[in-house]
Design a protein around this motif. Sequence first.
Motif, PDB file in Angstrom:
ATOM      1  N   MET A 170       0.802  -1.144   0.164  1.00 38.12           N
ATOM      2  CA  MET A 170       0.025  -0.282  -0.039  1.00 38.12           C
ATOM      3  C   MET A 170       0.760   1.673  -0.326  1.00 38.12           C
ATOM      4  SD  MET A 170      -2.618   1.494   3.211  1.00 38.12           S
ATOM      5  CE  MET A 170      -3.378   0.001   2.649  1.00 38.12           C
ATOM      6  N   ASP A 171       0.415   2.359  -0.855  1.00 33.90           N
ATOM      7  CA  ASP A 171       1.204   3.618  -1.008  1.00 33.90           C
ATOM      8  C   ASP A 171       1.019   4.015   0.763  1.00 33.90           C
ATOM      9  OD1 ASP A 171       1.984   3.461  -3.704  1.00 33.90           O
ATOM     10  OD2 ASP A 171      -0.060   3.815  -4.179  1.00 33.90           O
ATOM     11  N   SER A 172       1.929   4.875   1.071  1.00 34.23           N
ATOM     12  CA  SER A 172       1.794   5.666   2.266  1.00 34.23           C
ATOM     13  C   SER A 172       0.961   6.327   2.170  1.00 34.23           C
ATOM     14  CB  SER A 172       3.162   5.945   2.413  1.00 34.23           C
ATOM     15  OG  SER A 172       3.193   6.920   3.908  1.00 34.23           O
ATOM     16  N   VAL A 173       0.033   6.108   3.643  1.00 32.74           N
ATOM     17  CA  VAL A 173      -1.129   6.855   4.100  1.00 32.74           C
ATOM     18  C   VAL A 173      -0.860   7.635   5.296  1.00 32.74           C
ATOM     19  CG1 VAL A 173      -2.885   5.257   2.507  1.00 32.74           C
ATOM     20  CG2 VAL A 173      -2.242   5.238   5.269  1.00 32.74           C
ATOM     21  N   ALA A 174      -1.785   8.451   5.912  1.00 31.12           N
ATOM     22  CA  ALA A 174      -1.793   9.337   7.024  1.00 31.12           C
ATOM     23  C   ALA A 174      -1.319   8.386   7.834  1.00 31.12           C
ATOM     24  CB  ALA A 174      -2.898  10.827   6.540  1.00 31.12           C
ATOM     25  N   ASP A 175      -2.389   7.439   8.644  1.00 28.16           N
ATOM     26  CA  ASP A 175      -2.256   7.213  10.214  1.00 28.16           C
ATOM     27  C   ASP A 175      -2.737   5.680   9.953  1.00 28.16           C
ATOM     28  OD1 ASP A 175      -5.264   7.672   9.974  1.00 28.16           O
ATOM     29  OD2 ASP A 175      -4.832   9.278  11.352  1.00 28.16           O
ATOM     30  N   PRO A 176      -2.640   4.720  10.908  1.00 23.94           N
ATOM     31  CA  PRO A 176      -2.963   3.793  11.172  1.00 23.94           C
ATOM     32  C   PRO A 176      -4.916   3.769  11.155  1.00 23.94           C
ATOM     33  CG  PRO A 176      -1.089   4.197  13.137  1.00 23.94           C
ATOM     34  CD  PRO A 176      -1.299   5.120  12.180  1.00 23.94           C
ATOM     35  N   GLY A 177      -5.156   4.444  11.200  1.00 27.94           N
ATOM     36  CA  GLY A 177      -6.761   5.044  11.578  1.00 27.94           C
ATOM     37  C   GLY A 177      -7.351   5.031   9.774  1.00 27.94           C
ATOM     38  N   LEU A 178      -6.622   5.193   9.223  1.00 29.80           N
ATOM     39  CA  LEU A 178      -7.054   5.398   7.744  1.00 29.80           C
ATOM     40  C   LEU A 178      -6.634   4.397   6.930  1.00 29.80           C
ATOM     41  CD1 LEU A 178      -8.751   7.500   5.893  1.00 29.80           C
ATOM     42  CD2 LEU A 178      -6.376   8.400   5.326  1.00 29.80           C
ATOM     43  N   ALA A 179      -5.750   3.761   7.564  1.00 28.92           N
ATOM     44  CA  ALA A 179      -4.920   2.359   7.067  1.00 28.92           C
ATOM     45  C   ALA A 179      -6.421   1.510   6.932  1.00 28.92           C
ATOM     46  CB  ALA A 179      -3.167   2.166   7.466  1.00 28.92           C
ATOM     47  N   ALA A 180      -6.609   1.622   8.279  1.00 32.23           N
ATOM     48  CA  ALA A 180      -6.913   0.329   8.476  1.00 32.23           C
ATOM     49  C   ALA A 180      -8.813   0.501   8.389  1.00 32.23           C
ATOM     50  CB  ALA A 180      -7.695   0.112  10.282  1.00 32.23           C
ATOM     51  N   TRP A 181      -9.341   1.591   7.847  1.00 34.16           N
ATOM     52  CA  TRP A 181     -10.060   2.253   7.048  1.00 34.16           C
ATOM     53  C   TRP A 181     -10.189   1.360   5.872  1.00 34.16           C
ATOM     54  CZ3 TRP A 181     -11.588   5.607   3.071  1.00 34.16           C
ATOM     55  CH2 TRP A 181     -12.644   6.238   2.701  1.00 34.16           C
ATOM     56  N   LEU A 182      -8.925   1.956   5.160  1.00 31.83           N
ATOM     57  CA  LEU A 182      -9.074   1.287   3.477  1.00 31.83           C
ATOM     58  C   LEU A 182      -8.724   0.184   3.772  1.00 31.83           C
ATOM     59  CD1 LEU A 182      -6.324   4.565   2.970  1.00 31.83           C
ATOM     60  CD2 LEU A 182      -8.340   3.566   1.343  1.00 31.83           C
ATOM     61  N   GLN A 183      -8.370  -1.347   4.452  1.00 37.32           N
ATOM     62  CA  GLN A 183      -8.797  -2.194   4.730  1.00 37.32           C
ATOM     63  C   GLN A 183      -9.752  -3.225   4.538  1.00 37.32           C
ATOM     64  OE1 GLN A 183      -6.176  -3.580   7.774  1.00 37.32           O
ATOM     65  NE2 GLN A 183      -3.770  -3.135   6.592  1.00 37.32           N
ATOM     66  N   GLU A 184     -10.488  -1.971   5.305  1.00 44.54           N
ATOM     67  CA  GLU A 184     -12.133  -2.442   5.184  1.00 44.54           C
ATOM     68  C   GLU A 184     -12.649  -1.896   4.077  1.00 44.54           C
ATOM     69  OE1 GLU A 184     -15.592  -4.216   7.183  1.00 44.54           O
ATOM     70  OE2 GLU A 184     -13.726  -4.528   7.767  1.00 44.54           O
TER      71      GLU A 184
END
Length: 318
Positions: free
Chosen positions: A1-15
């Motif tokens: 995954m390209d770098s995203v701003a924070d873990p919360g956003l990364a988890a949202w994208l995974q979902e």
Amino acid sequence: MDSVADPGLAAWLQEIRRSEGPAPSLEQIQRLRGPRPRAAGPGLAEVKDLVVPGSVPVRARLYRSSAAAQHLTVFVHGGGFVFGGLASHDRLCRRLALLGGTAVLAVDYRLAPEHPAPAAVDDVAAVLDWAAGGLQGRVPAELGQLLPGVGLAGDSSGGLIAFLAARRLAAASARPDLLFLAYPNADLTLSLPSIRQKGEGWGLSARDLAYYISLWVPDASPGTLAGLSPVHGFTLPGSGMPVPAIVATAEHDPLRDEGKLLAERLAAAGADVEYVPHAGLVHGFLTLDAVSPAARRAGDALLGQYGVSLRRVADGGV
């Protein structure tokens, strides 16, 4: 995954990626229009629903952080032209009223496919015209005390609707003093590189968006779509001095390139433009404050920046 701003956003994208489903449909749109639990926004001095009179009455919601006189912002929600409304953007409008120091009038415009273009533009233009009467001394009692000067703000599809309404009113007294366009739809032909680069798996599906556009513009010929796209031979909103604008984009957004191109073309045509790119964020980050601290910080800064710019422009500053 390209770098995203924070873990919360990364988890949202995974979902989001786990739940991506079949091709969009009218049934899906009806589900997306349904009620859902949402995080509450900040408390304000006044929040009330009203109806803007006209040949087609338009529902709206007024937000005020103070009873003192304020500048007004007319807000146009996103939602792919087919969903969204007062509930979906309630928290964002509350934040805008509080952080921007502005009264906010959110427009519950008519949606496609029941009401294709230009119904939404008609509704926003009518609300602007009604509110402008108040700014010229005929104050609608529902709005409370207002200072001269009105901003017009929209996110995503709401950004395009806002731009088209401003263009329609370019020579009228109801033209806005400032445009605030957050990750706007600006190219209904979906022809720029970020559509291909970020069109799947980043929260906004290019496939779904193409379907929604086809419902908003049933005559989806290339010429018709280009005529509704600000980046293709647009007419600049404003007569004489062009309307200044703030245009915000996100790195991982299919609409990133068209937002950037819109800012460049507005500036080349003589408008005072503040272009604000956001690294590591995705389409819709203004409404992702409850899942991503980075989105919340970026949104808070952007809404505050808008408020400062609206006061400067409305007070005659550069």
